[in-house]
Design an enzyme around this catalytic site. Structure first.
Site, PDB file in Angstrom:
ATOM      1  N   GLU B 265       0.900  -1.161   0.000  1.00  0.00           N
ATOM      2  CA  GLU B 265       0.000   0.000   0.000  1.00  0.00           C
ATOM      3  C   GLU B 265       0.929   1.199   0.000  1.00  0.00           C
ATOM      4  O   GLU B 265       1.665   1.427   0.957  1.00  0.00           O
ATOM      5  CB  GLU B 265      -0.895  -0.083   1.234  1.00  0.00           C
ATOM      6  CG  GLU B 265      -2.042   0.877   1.204  1.00  0.00           C
ATOM      7  CD  GLU B 265      -1.652   2.213   1.756  1.00  0.00           C
ATOM      8  OE1 GLU B 265      -1.043   3.014   0.997  1.00  0.00           O
ATOM      9  OE2 GLU B 265      -1.924   2.455   2.924  1.00  0.00           O
ATOM     10  N   CYS B 302      -1.822   8.235   4.318  1.00  0.00           N
ATOM     11  CA  CYS B 302      -1.794   7.887   2.900  1.00  0.00           C
ATOM     12  C   CYS B 302      -3.083   8.321   2.218  1.00  0.00           C
ATOM     13  O   CYS B 302      -3.159   8.329   1.000  1.00  0.00           O
ATOM     14  CB  CYS B 302      -1.541   6.399   2.713  1.00  0.00           C
ATOM     15  SG  CYS B 302      -2.466   5.398   3.850  1.00  0.00           S
TER      16      CYS B 302
END
Lengths: 526, 526
Positions: B265, B302
């Site tokens: 990720e 993120c």
């Protein structure tokens, strides 16, 4: 239907001018009528761009609309069965009855995958309702479903010229999932590919689907395939074939600026373990079943059992004697291509030459036979020889098998632990045998996609519970299957909608469930 | 608890002698007490071998047994909350309240994933009953379920030192799926990693789980991580961090003799689209919400919204004025590490230097400030400048955002089409706005894992319907999520049992359904 020998790029045909090739009759080695023109990389690019445009609207088609398209393809194929079987027989040497059966399977598969799309089975819809009063933070409304990846490139297999070629499993699962398909035809059956490709194109047009949903590209070499896999608008690849071919595509896809998934089904040796009680009670019956599975379709199945482990003893002796007699009595068969036949004969020679391996019942190839004639082969060796020769784990694609004699159940387990990834693993055993062999079952579950009990691995059922895949190198991705309704999942990814107004939600996720599909709502299926 | 600074290899500690490093207080730049010893590649090998041995028995644990282990880990963490929060605060600069909230999330996650394992939600059991009378061939009994892949290597994130570190989402989902974990500690919070690692090890031991189910390895550099990813017994990798780091692991894994899946990720810019009616009615409210999301946790998420598209007009002017005032009034914050802060300041300088980009409200970094102090930054540009400067799509990790002024809805759509893969995409719009923007919603669904409506992307709910992933380069594999119960699916693969005697079948597939789990039986869920 007129064979034109040209690629099909959406509704148009490709240009002449690329390298020309023909179909070959493997029974005679003679070229068949019809010249096929290799596509250019510019044509490959055009096909992908059309597919990407088609995706924008096709992705919005409901499961029911996709099912209608797949049904129409099946109808077109059935209506042209005679033409398909005739050309298929000429190009592959496979008997008409086999091709008729494979056509029925292909049509069933198209309809079955369409049904999976229509019923919402692969939609994976989930709803977690909001909780505005949750502390310390309110919980949002969250809904998710699977959506299609985008254009998919499919490489056809030579050994299933219908069920794993133009309108085969990968094409059917990609179309059912909502993805356009750019199909790279296998050069071993170009005429059959064109016939089926034209029928798919007709069905696409008649269904009102966007042009570019399906294209078919011919190429004598590897240039078009490479260009397709590297194309930035391509989002996934399906392949059935050799390990070398599959790995090449995996490496190409992994090296892209945007890596994409490759689903390569590369075959395996499909080990069979025969336990002592089963051997002692049914030696000849198992030998006959195994012989049938090894030689079915001249051994040209990726689930062909190429490796057999037996526990030594009286049962094993009886089993081997029967198997040897059956192998010796097997008539030669025509393989799909002269190239496959030559590779088979090389494999047989390599096994014959290994010290400690007995060629039992094997009739070595006769150079004067027809272009692609192959005899069945049987090899026998000890567990020690097997465990010390890694080459003996290699697949010999064709009607050959290697029996390994093990002196103890520990040796069977040791051999199982040494295996690489397999499509299938088979165990023959009585209930007593199996109860005493739980560790063997557990090891084989880590090695194979499908465990077969008291049967044989050839014959891959198109079903919900089928896994036709397995840890590398049997397939590129052991988390997937290329047969059964789970095959659609390869071309889908999840997307979530957070606090999305009802009017904007896809029907699959609307509160009232207008499509009446099963959904996971607040953790419960309903 | 005594910090020893040594790796945890099953129940033993690693050796001293490797390169030594320490934790650093980012608020002061000072080294923290405690020396940490890098593991050797021989120790990495030992940890993987132990994990592989542990897998043989842990794979047989029922979902309920796994849930009990995960619950015990959560209990151990909760019982040591003070110690965890105190060391976490020293090593990361994150405030105690944030760490307490993250600890609660981490424990919820452990229990939630355990529950998913116990309930059979991820078992995916399927049964297709036999039909011995089917023509032309009898139909076999076929049953399939998901089984764990094997040992998983997890790399911790620096920005979620609890929820995406030692006992975080990847570890929890791998353990819940039945996979042992070899955890490579993030060097930015080694003391916290050791505390949590020791607690996990205790819980593993108290649960009677095999030694080697969990190991924790320290390394000042990248050698241990590389050795783990290349180890033949490792079957999958979880990673949260930079694009460069994630891609390096993807390339290593793809080049193995046996390629394995990497779930990386890697973050994204999380575009926000604000449509005209919403802007004209709620400009200041949206500006305030956006500012909160951009600066939350000093922008170190993120899902931080780094790119905002607005339709020009009176609303946009009001929105920008408000946002600029809020950005200017934002106090400096401490970033997690001096390295992240330096990278943030480089990113801000690069954006400031682009012709056509206005630094609006941005206070440029003050070299005399503390080691890791960062100010919020706001940039404004036109759609033309944005579309002609690919660098403006790059993530600037920290409290920064770029507003792009679009003169038409077509320009918004064009910008959306140009985006690369994203974790999230957000749309602010009234029902009118949204009804007129279906093409925008559809394009964004192809670009992002999660679409947020009239909200902000920070705050990732741990839920069944969460997708925290998205097309590359947001994640390595857009078919997966690293948050929510679908995260467990990353570490599972299907296996089928054909004609397996009832006594040998796993409980999940026995006819009587002793575990009372939901199964797909002959195509129907029940």
């Amino acid at each position: 239907m007129q064979l034109e020998g040209l690629s099909l790029i959406g509704e148009k045909t490709g240009a002449r001018g690329g390298k020309i090739f023909t179909g070959v009759n493997p029974t005679t080695g003679a070229a068949l009528p019809g010249e096929f023109h290799s596509a250019s990389t510019a044509e490959a690019d055009a096909a992908v761009k059309l597919a990407s445009e088609a995706f924008a609207s096709y992705a919005r088609w409901s499961g029911k609309q996709r099912a209608a398209l797949l049904n129409r393809i099946a109808e077109r194929l059935e209506a042209n069965a005679t033409l398909i079987v005739e050309r298929g027989n000429l190009e592959t040497g496979l008997p008409a009855a086999r091709l008729q059966g494979e056509l029925a399977r292909t049509c069933f598969q198209l309809r079955f995958y369409g049904e999976a799309a229509a019923s919402g089975l692969v939609t994976g819809a989930r709803i977690d309702h909001a909780d505005p009063n949750r502390k310390p933070l309110p919980k949002p409304d969250l809904r998710s479903m699977m959506i299609p990846l985008g254009p998919v490139v499919v490489f056809g297999a030579s050994n299933f010229p219908l069920a794993y070629s133009v309108a085969g499993g990968d094409t059917a699962s990609a179309l059912a999932a909502g993805c356009p398909v750019i199909f790279k035809a296998h050069p071993a059956h170009p005429g059959l590919s064109e016939i089926v490709g034209q029928l798919v194109t007709q069905a696409v047009k008649e269904s009102g689907a966007p042009e570019g949903l399906f294209s078919l590209l011919f190429d004598a070499g590897h240039e078009v395939g490479g260009a397709l896999v590297k194309h930035p608008l391509v989002k996934a690849v399906g392949f059935t074939g050799s390990r070398q071919g599959g790995r090449t595509l995996m490496d190409l896809a992994a090296a892209r600026p945007e890596p994409i998934p490759v689903y390569a089904e590369m075959g395996s040796v499909n080990p069979v373990f025969i336990l002592s009680e089963a051997l002692n009670t049914k030696a000849e019956e198992i030998a006959a079943g195994l012989h049938g599975s090894v030689t079915l379709g001249v051994g040209q199945f990726c689930t062909n059992p190429g490796l057999v482990f037996v526990e030594t003893g009286a049962g094993a002796k009886q089993f081997l004697a029967k198997l040897e007699a059956l192998v010796q009595a097997t008539p030669a068969g025509t393989m799909l291509t002269a190239g496959l036949c030559a590779a088979y004969q090389r494999g047989v020679k390599i096994f014959s030459a290994v010290t400690g391996v007995k060629s039992s019942g094997t009739i070595l190839p006769d150079a004067s036979a027809g272009a692609a004639q192959a005899n069945a082969a049987l090899f026998v060796t000890s567990a020690e020889t097997f465990l010390s020769n890694h080459r003996l784990m290699d697949e010999v694609f064709g009607p050959s098998t290697l029996v390994v004699e093990c002196t103890s159940r520990e040796q069977l387990l040791q051999a199982a632990q040494r295996l690489e990834g397999q499509l299938t693993a088979t165990i023959h055993g009585t209930v007593n045998d199996l109860s005493a062999s739980q560790p063997l079952v557990e090891v084989l579950a880590t090695k194979a996609g499908r465990l077969v009990f008291n049967g044989f691995p050839t014959g891959v059922e198109v079903a919900h519970a089928m896994t036709h895949g397995g840890p590398y190198p049997a397939s590129s991705d052991g988390r997937s299957t290329s047969v059964g309704t789970r095959a659609l999942e390869r071309f889908l990814r999840p997307v979530s909608f957070q606090n999305c107004p009802e009017a904007v939600l896809p029907d699959e996720l609307k509160e009232a469930n207008p499509l009446q599909i099963t959904r996971l709502v607040d953790g419960k299926l309903n």
